[in-house]
Design an enzyme around this catalytic site. Structure first.
Site, short mmCIF file in Angstrom:
data_model
loop_
_atom_site.label_atom_id
_atom_site.label_comp_id
_atom_site.label_asym_id
_atom_site.label_seq_id
_atom_site.Cartn_x
_atom_site.Cartn_y
_atom_site.Cartn_z
N ASP A 333 0.85 -1.18 0.00
CA ASP A 333 0.00 0.00 0.00
C ASP A 333 0.89 1.24 0.00
O ASP A 333 2.05 1.18 0.42
CB ASP A 333 -0.90 -0.02 1.24
CG ASP A 333 -1.83 1.17 1.29
OD1 ASP A 333 -2.45 1.48 0.26
OD2 ASP A 333 -1.93 1.80 2.36
N ASP A 632 -1.50 -0.85 6.09
CA ASP A 632 -1.89 -0.42 7.43
C ASP A 632 -3.38 -0.15 7.55
O ASP A 632 -3.89 0.00 8.65
CB ASP A 632 -1.14 0.85 7.82
CG ASP A 632 -1.52 2.05 6.96
OD1 ASP A 632 -2.09 1.84 5.86
OD2 ASP A 632 -1.26 3.19 7.37
N ASP A 636 -6.56 -2.61 3.17
CA ASP A 636 -5.51 -3.58 2.86
C ASP A 636 -5.81 -4.98 3.39
O ASP A 636 -5.18 -5.96 2.98
CB ASP A 636 -4.16 -3.14 3.45
CG ASP A 636 -3.75 -1.76 2.99
OD1 ASP A 636 -3.85 -1.50 1.78
OD2 ASP A 636 -3.35 -0.94 3.84
#
Length: 896
Positions: A333, A632, A636
């Site tokens: 990410d 985080d 995700d």
């Protein structure tokens, strides 16, 4: 209360219909009604799997094919009356389970301690009054007040909003706050990120105030639905688990064949009874299976856990330690993982054209404002002072230091401007004392600016910040060409991946008060531009480069805008043109084959919804990759769960992401991934070393016994079953555990990752195992034959042969330290654990030779110095043979 409209439709209804459907009003619920609804809807908690109990964690340690083989052997040993073998096996398996269970339990407790996402309070209207209540007690129909800095406690349909902006990066990946509008009504197909009249649970209010009615709690919220996707998705197996399964099957088949062959030889050639051969076959099978392997592997992985913890990685699953070292693709990410998710001012352009650089990254005001490389203060630069005064007064954020630690609250843009002011020596509180605020115009998308009004003596000054094109049109210009020039300057800054903010000031009517509705200010004086970025995390650029050097493909997978993703990817070296960026819209309705093609060609994937991230991970796995996913946010989590190795951020991440991951990065730094890759490869290398040591010696024992049987009546049984177990469980077990402490060797990060389909016993290990087994067995049976031919008793010959095999193990452990490099180039003192482990194993056997109890059990006895020297000389043959094999391997052009 009537059955509410599904979550996806709340944004399509006017406020009155929402309140009617929920059977509530803007005055909220009574406490009695709230309690009744709580019984119906349950607590407002994020769905999560219950933590495993200690006995579940302990039982999980026995879920391995190799453990099953050992348990079966123990049962058979008990059935035929050989309790010694069963006791030895049971002790090893229990130690293995206790070590592994303790490590997993400790990691689980560390991870649970991080999960506090929805444990917040809320300002709810109960019985007509605003009360602070536990967020877990909220129910649909509750009316909740939000203010800047608050975490949204449940999914809300907004009833009113004043300049409300919400940070939804945990859900969408967008680093910029989203402006909300209570009066907005949208179509049913509107994406969640664009539903401006909804505020989602777990997001954060960065600016403004609002009132909303709760429309969903717990599992029914947007974040709750994502959590359910996580728990229903199938998790990938770590590479070590898959390789150990294949290895265990191979060992089991090999042992069965070897035992059957040896038993047949014993019956046909030596004339032993079926019962005797069955008992010896069980002992030989248990000896051939390296009983010390599970304990040694667990120790190796536990050491990896400890080393990773020291470098900021919490391991939630023991077998996942080496997973990062084996992965071939990392899908990361962007927001909060590669970047800090903290806007930072890097450039200031004053009205006279002066350009100042700003040092530091993140919200904490570490760094200076520099002009031509020299630090400047606001008090020394009048134009800079004017710009900072406007930027810090037209601001709703807080930035202050407590007990040596900086903390902040509010909109990232406002925090970045306050940080800029601190670097130049100013604080907002002092400015507010000098210029009290009397009114404001909050930012709205259609306005594209924000303004605050402050009293300065008898005058009222207005300070404005906003989009360059909007603010430039609000300023006065004696020369129109200058405005066009400044517009071009803003475009240049934007093209350089800056988020550009214009700042201006002016004078308003002195009679303006807080009760008046101010008009958009005009005739302002332009003060300058502020250029901001969401900076890369420190060390992340080098970390990505290290991954590339390690042969690992890195992809950016984000919900952010393609332009932003491309800008960051350019800095990281992932992509340099828009053609290399794949958007979520381009992946819509793609077939699995087309998704696999996108994985082969793309390196940056932007504007993805969580389901598309999950599909990309599955496509990469179908393409043959072992996939590690880092992230985080809640967005995700599904991909983290489906990946072979999921890596979550522990400090700024969500509990959903941590729950889905195998590893948790405690410092939220992507650069720690490189440390994880290194430690993972070290752990896997040590696992291979341990396996090679134990299996090669086990194979040598089987071959030695087989050769003795093949000799017919010439030779008696060379080793008793209990002596074989002593070799495997005690002396070799001690050395195997010591070998697990080997440190990393040079160049481990420059090595290409192993193929995901490569078995533990690849060609190199098979060759080395055969060479070692043939040499040890050949020399051992030759020595045994010589001793019998020269009048030694069977007991004396077996005792000396047992000593020879112990010395073989001590020498052979040096061969195991490197698969291709000479043992002479590695100092034995480089690994103190190994050095003292070898001495300890030898000391234990010497003790067995001189202790009456062990002499009776093992049929051992002291030997002469001449025998010691002879056995030591013979044991060096395995060293010479392996050195020759390593030289031949390198001579054939294989990597060293």
């Amino acid at each position: 209360m009537t059955t509410p409209t599904p979550l996806r439709d709340w944004h399509t209804l006017p406020q009155a219909e929402v309140l009617q459907a929920l059977e509530t009003s803007e005055q909220g619920l009574s406490r009695a009604e709230a309690a009744a609804r709580l019984n119906i809807h349950g607590l407002n908690r994020l769905p999560q799997q219950p933590p495993p109990s200690w006995w579940q964690i302990l039982l999980r340690q026995f879920q391995s094919p190799l453990i099953y083989v050992l348990l079966a052997a123990a049962v058979v040993a008990v059935a035929v009356g050989d309790a010694k073998d069963a006791v030895f096996i049971a002790i090893v398996l229990l130690i293995n389970a206790l070590i592994g269970g303790y490590q997993e339990w400790r990691a689980e407790q560390s991870n649970r301690a991080l999960q506090q996402l929805l444990r917040v309070t809320a300002a709810a209207v109960r019985d007509g009054e605003v009360r602070e209540v536990d967020a877990e007690s909220l129910v649909p129909g509750d009316v909740v007040w939000l203010e800047s800095g608050a975490r949204v406690p449940a999914d809300l349909r907004l009833l009113s909003a004043q300049g409300l902006e919400v940070d939804e990066s945990l859900l969408t990946g967008e680093s910029l706050a989203v402006t909300k509008d209570a009066s907005w009504v949208g179509a049913a197909a509107t994406p969640p990120a664009d539903r401006y009249n909804l505020a989602y649970a777990a997001t954060v209010v960065v600016r403004g105030r609002a009132k909303g009615v709760v429309v969903a709690t717990g599992a029914q919220t947007m974040v709750g639905q994502l959590a359910m996707d996580v728990f229903s998705a199938a998790g990938g197996k770590p590479p070590l688990v898959e390789r150990m399964e294949r290895f265990a099957h191979t060992v089991a088949y090999a042992v069965l064949v070897a035992v059957a062959a040896v038993a047949l030889l014993g019956i046909v050639v030596h004339g032993h009874t079926l019962h005797d051969m069955f008992m010896f076959g069980v002992a030989l099978a248990v000896s051939a299976i390296p009983e010390g392997l599970p304990a040694a592997l667990t120790v190796a992985l536990s050491i990896g856990v400890a080393r990773m913890a020291r470098r900021g990685v919490i391991v939630r699953r023991l077998a996942a330690v080496e997973g990062l070292g084996s992965c071939t693709l990392i899908a990361s990410d962007k927001t909060g993982t590669l970047t800090c998710n903290e806007l930072t001012v890097v450039e200031v352009r004053l009205a006279d054209g002066t350009v100042l650089q700003v040092e530091g990254q993140g919200f904490a005001p570490h760094g200076q404002v520099c002009l031509d490389g020299k630090a400047v203060r606001a008090d020394d630069q009048p134009l800079l002072a004017s710009l900072l005064r406007a930027a810090m007064l037209c601001n709703e954020a807080d930035l202050h230091q407590r007990d040596g630690t900086w903390s902040w609250r509010g909109d990232p843009t406002d925090i970045a401007l306050l940080s800029l002011g601190h670097k130049a020596g100013w604080q907002r509180e002092t400015l507010l004392e000098q210029h009290p605020q009397v009114n404001e115009i909050p930012f709205e998308p259609e306005r594209q600016f924000a303004a605050t009004f402050h009293r300065d003596g008898d005058a009222v000054h207005v300070f404005v910040k906003g989009a360059p094109e909007r603010v430039l049109n609000m300023c006065r210009w004696e020369d129109p060409d200058r405005r066009e020039h400044l517009r071009a300057v803003a475009e240049q800054m934007a093209a350089a991946d800056r988020r550009v903010l214009a700042v201006a000031e002016g004078v308003s009517p002195a009679s303006l008060s807080s009760g008046d509705v101010p008009l958009p200010p005009q005739e302002l004086e332009f003060l300058g531009y502020v250029g901001m970025i969401d900076p890369l995390r420190p060390g992340v650029r080098e970390a990505v480069a290290d991954c590339h050097n390690a042969g690992i493909t890195v992809c950016m997978v984000t919900g952010d805008h393609p332009v932003t993703a491309l800008a960051i990817s350019r800095e990281l070296g992932l992509a340099d043109s828009p053609q290399q960026v794949v958007t979520g819209a381009e992946l819509t309705d793609k077939t699995p084959e087309e998704l696999r093609a996108a994985i082969r060609q793309g390196r940056v994937f932007a504007r993805l919804v969580p389901r598309q991230k999950l599909e990309l991970v599955q496509a990469a796995q179908a393409e043959g990759h072992y996939v590690a996913v880092t992230g985080d946010g809640v967005n995700d989590a599904p991909a983290l769960r489906a990946a072979n190795i999921g890596v979550a951020m522990g400090k700024g991440g969500t509990d959903v992401a941590r729950e889905a991951a195998d590893l948790v990065i405690s410092d939220d730094n992507f650069a720690t991934i490189v440390a994880g890759v290194e430690e993972g490869r070290v752990a896997y290398d040590n696992v291979r070393k341990v396996i090679y040591l134990l299996v090669s010696m086990g194979a040598a024992e089987v071959l030695l016994v087989a050769l003795a049987f093949a000799a017919g009546d010439v030779l008696p049984l060379p080793l008793l079953p209990v002596q074989l177990l002593w070799l495997n469980l005690v002396t070799n077990g001690i050395q195997g555990i010591a070998l697990a402490f080997e440190p990393a060797k040079q160049g481990i990060l420059r090595r290409r990752p192993r193929s995901p389909t490569e078995p533990i016993f690849n060609r190199l290990m098979i060759e080395r195992t055969l060479v070692a087994a043939v040499v040890v067995a050949g020399v051992g049976v030759a020595a045994f034959w010589w001793m019998i031919r020269h009048g030694w008793t069977a007991k004396q010959a077996s005792n000396s042969l047992l000593l020879l095999l112990v010395l073989f193990e001590n020498v052979h452990i040096g061969n195991c330290r490197s698969e291709t490099r000479s043992a002479l180039v590695t100092s034995p003192l480089r690994s103190p654990f190994l050095f003292f482990g070898v001495l300890g194993a030898l000391a234990v056997h010497v003790l067995a030779m001189y202790t009456p109890l062990l002499q009776k059990v093992l049929r051992t006895e002291p030997v002469s110095l001449r025998t010691w020297l002879a056995m030591a000389g013979l044991s060096s043959t395995v060293f010479l043979a392996m050195e020759l094999h390593k030289w031949v391997w390198r001579w054939r052009g294989n990597p060293s």
